[in-house]
Write a protein that holds these residues in place. Structure first.
Motif, short mmCIF file in Angstrom:
data_model
loop_
_atom_site.label_atom_id
_atom_site.label_comp_id
_atom_site.label_asym_id
_atom_site.label_seq_id
_atom_site.Cartn_x
_atom_site.Cartn_y
_atom_site.Cartn_z
N GLU A 53 -2.97 -3.31 41.55
CA GLU A 53 -2.68 -4.56 42.27
C GLU A 53 -1.36 -5.19 41.84
OE1 GLU A 53 -2.77 -7.70 44.84
OE2 GLU A 53 -4.05 -5.92 44.88
N TYR A 54 -1.08 -5.14 40.56
CA TYR A 54 0.09 -5.86 40.05
C TYR A 54 1.26 -4.94 39.67
CZ TYR A 54 -3.05 -9.83 40.00
OH TYR A 54 -3.94 -10.81 40.38
N ASN A 55 1.17 -3.65 40.00
CA ASN A 55 2.24 -2.69 39.72
C ASN A 55 2.61 -2.70 38.24
OD1 ASN A 55 4.07 -0.66 40.44
ND2 ASN A 55 5.72 -2.13 40.70
N VAL A 56 1.58 -2.72 37.40
CA VAL A 56 1.77 -2.81 35.95
C VAL A 56 1.95 -1.41 35.36
CG1 VAL A 56 0.64 -3.48 33.78
CG2 VAL A 56 0.45 -4.93 35.79
N ASN A 57 2.84 -1.31 34.41
CA ASN A 57 3.06 -0.08 33.66
C ASN A 57 1.82 0.16 32.79
OD1 ASN A 57 3.76 1.79 31.67
ND2 ASN A 57 5.76 0.90 31.30
N GLU A 58 1.12 1.24 33.06
CA GLU A 58 -0.12 1.53 32.35
C GLU A 58 0.09 1.63 30.84
OE1 GLU A 58 -3.82 4.73 32.35
OE2 GLU A 58 -2.21 4.96 33.82
N ASN A 59 1.19 2.24 30.43
CA ASN A 59 1.48 2.39 29.02
C ASN A 59 1.68 1.02 28.35
OD1 ASN A 59 1.73 4.19 26.86
ND2 ASN A 59 3.95 4.16 27.00
N TRP A 60 2.31 0.12 29.06
CA TRP A 60 2.49 -1.24 28.53
C TRP A 60 1.13 -1.94 28.40
CZ3 TRP A 60 1.10 -6.01 30.41
CH2 TRP A 60 1.51 -7.10 29.63
N LEU A 61 0.32 -1.86 29.45
CA LEU A 61 -0.96 -2.55 29.43
C LEU A 61 -1.86 -2.01 28.32
CD1 LEU A 61 -2.75 -4.70 30.72
CD2 LEU A 61 -3.60 -2.95 32.28
N ASN A 70 6.01 -1.46 36.49
CA ASN A 70 6.61 -0.20 36.90
C ASN A 70 7.89 -0.49 37.65
OD1 ASN A 70 4.61 1.64 35.95
ND2 ASN A 70 3.30 1.02 37.64
N GLU A 71 8.83 0.44 37.59
CA GLU A 71 10.06 0.27 38.33
C GLU A 71 9.75 0.24 39.82
OE1 GLU A 71 13.67 2.56 37.64
OE2 GLU A 71 12.74 3.23 35.79
N ASP A 72 10.50 -0.55 40.51
CA ASP A 72 10.38 -0.61 41.96
C ASP A 72 10.89 0.70 42.55
OD1 ASP A 72 10.88 -1.07 44.72
OD2 ASP A 72 11.08 -3.20 44.34
N MET A 73 10.15 1.28 43.46
CA MET A 73 10.54 2.56 44.05
C MET A 73 11.89 2.46 44.75
SD MET A 73 9.88 5.70 44.26
CE MET A 73 8.21 5.89 43.76
N SER A 74 12.21 1.32 45.35
CA SER A 74 13.49 1.20 46.03
C SER A 74 14.64 1.27 45.03
CB SER A 74 13.57 -0.10 46.85
OG SER A 74 13.46 -1.22 46.00
N ALA A 75 14.42 0.77 43.82
CA ALA A 75 15.45 0.87 42.78
C ALA A 75 15.67 2.33 42.40
CB ALA A 75 15.06 0.04 41.57
N LYS A 76 14.58 3.09 42.33
CA LYS A 76 14.70 4.51 42.01
C LYS A 76 15.44 5.27 43.11
CE LYS A 76 10.63 4.94 39.08
NZ LYS A 76 9.35 5.60 38.88
#
Length: 114
Positions: A53-61, A70-76
């Motif tokens: 839901e919140y586009n959270v980096n799993e490793n961070w959480l 997580n990085e925005d896909m458009s940025a990638k």
């Protein structure tokens, strides 16, 4: 810092109350309160819902490592296009041919799996 602290940090960063945070992931607000308060452990289902839901980096959480989100896909995509444009024409042609081939292979695999 524990996962309960990172959940609170995430919620605060998003500017959400416990109720609003919980509502968006279909969890009761008291569950978030109990997690943040250390009364309850977060379960795998709740972790997955929060990440999605919140586009959270799993490793961070889970571990406190990396960026919160997580990085925005458009940025990638923008970064990849920038790198592509910096290649000379010969390499651009080769890269486009390789992408076309991969696309054909993918299409064949999809049609054969039906």
């Amino acid at each position: 810092m524990e996962i309960k602290d990172r959940i609170k940090e995430l919620r605060t960063e998003l500017g959400l109350t416990q109720a609003k945070f919980a509502e968006r992931v279909a969890i009761v607000a008291s569950f978030i309160s109990e997690i943040e308060g250390g009364v309850r452990e977060i379960n795998e289902r709740a972790i997955r819902l929060i990440i999605a839901e919140y586009n959270v980096n799993e490793n961070w959480l889970r571990h406190g490592q990396g960026s919160m989100f997580n990085e925005d896909m458009s940025a990638k995509v923008s970064e990849a296009l920038g790198m592509f444009k910096s290649l000379d024409e010969h390499f651009q042609d080769g890269a486009l041919q390789m992408l076309a081939t991969l696309n054909e292979i993918n299409a064949k695999e999809k049609s054969s799996s039906k």
